[in-house]
Design a protein around this motif. Structure first.
Motif, PDB file in Angstrom:
ATOM      1  N   VAL A  92       7.587   2.196  -0.071  1.00 25.79           N
ATOM      2  CA  VAL A  92       7.821   1.580   1.240  1.00 25.79           C
ATOM      3  C   VAL A  92       9.217   0.973   1.295  1.00 25.79           C
ATOM      4  N   LEU A  93       9.634   0.286   0.231  1.00 29.14           N
ATOM      5  CA  LEU A  93      10.973  -0.296   0.207  1.00 29.14           C
ATOM      6  C   LEU A  93      12.052   0.783   0.273  1.00 29.14           C
ATOM      7  N   LEU A  94      11.839   1.888  -0.420  1.00 31.29           N
ATOM      8  CA  LEU A  94      12.803   2.992  -0.362  1.00 31.29           C
ATOM      9  C   LEU A  94      12.869   3.599   1.037  1.00 31.29           C
ATOM     10  N   LEU A  95      11.723   3.747   1.692  1.00 36.66           N
ATOM     11  CA  LEU A  95      11.713   4.274   3.057  1.00 36.66           C
ATOM     12  C   LEU A  95      12.417   3.328   4.033  1.00 36.66           C
TER      13      LEU A  95
ATOM     14  N   ARG B 272      -0.519   5.669  -0.493  1.00 35.77           N
ATOM     15  CA  ARG B 272      -1.468   5.742  -1.613  1.00 35.77           C
ATOM     16  C   ARG B 272      -2.278   7.034  -1.571  1.00 35.77           C
ATOM     17  N   ARG B 273      -2.496   7.590  -0.386  1.00 39.54           N
ATOM     18  CA  ARG B 273      -3.212   8.869  -0.291  1.00 39.54           C
ATOM     19  C   ARG B 273      -2.397  10.001  -0.891  1.00 39.54           C
ATOM     20  N   VAL B 274      -1.068   9.904  -0.789  1.00 40.51           N
ATOM     21  CA  VAL B 274      -0.191  10.976  -1.253  1.00 40.51           C
ATOM     22  C   VAL B 274       0.152  10.820  -2.736  1.00 40.51           C
ATOM     23  N   LEU B 275       0.373   9.584  -3.173  1.00 40.01           N
ATOM     24  CA  LEU B 275       0.767   9.343  -4.567  1.00 40.01           C
ATOM     25  C   LEU B 275      -0.400   9.615  -5.523  1.00 40.01           C
TER      26      LEU B 275
ATOM     27  N   GLY C  45      -3.486   1.324 -13.224  1.00 40.82           N
ATOM     28  CA  GLY C  45      -3.226  -0.019 -12.713  1.00 40.82           C
ATOM     29  C   GLY C  45      -1.867  -0.189 -12.074  1.00 40.82           C
ATOM     30  N   ILE C  46      -1.071   0.859 -12.042  1.00 43.43           N
ATOM     31  CA  ILE C  46       0.277   0.753 -11.480  1.00 43.43           C
ATOM     32  C   ILE C  46       0.264   1.245 -10.037  1.00 43.43           C
ATOM     33  N   ASP C  47       0.714   0.393  -9.135  1.00 45.33           N
ATOM     34  CA  ASP C  47       0.776   0.749  -7.721  1.00 45.33           C
ATOM     35  C   ASP C  47       2.238   0.892  -7.315  1.00 45.33           C
TER      36      ASP C  47
END
Length: 100
Positions: A76-79, A60-63, A68-70
């Motif tokens: 995380v799932l892609l990683l 979240r710090r990078v994105l 309202g969209i997280d």
């Protein structure tokens, strides 16, 4: 060494499902489908928050802020998928070739 890689894959599978269940529960909270004041639901939500928030926080710090969209669960799932594929396609065959 192969046993260690299989345990890592198992842990990644468990984290994968925790992220999915956490995302679904957050949607259920957002749309008032489940009662957040129910002690059982609250304890499940608290557990999922504590289990997944350390994974989400650095992402979240990078994105960028999208309102309202997280997108952090998706990242995380892609990683997790990437790490699993690296283990299955490269590390496990290398362990077999090395005979360890």
């Amino acid at each position: 060494m192969l046993a260690v890689l299989q345990v890592i894959l198992l842990v990644l599978d468990i984290v994968w499902w925790l992220v999915i269940v956490s995302a679904i529960l957050s949607w259920l909270f957002a749309f008032n489908v489940v009662n957040a004041r129910n002690p059982v639901v609250d304890s499940i939500g608290n557990f999922l928050y504590r289990a997944t928030e350390p994974l989400y926080r650095p992402i979240r710090r990078v994105l960028p802020d999208l309102g309202g969209i997280d997108l952090s669960p998706l990242v995380v799932l892609l990683l997790i998928f990437f790490i699993q594929q690296v283990i299955v396609l490269y590390l496990i065959p290398a362990v077999y070739r090395a005979g360890v």
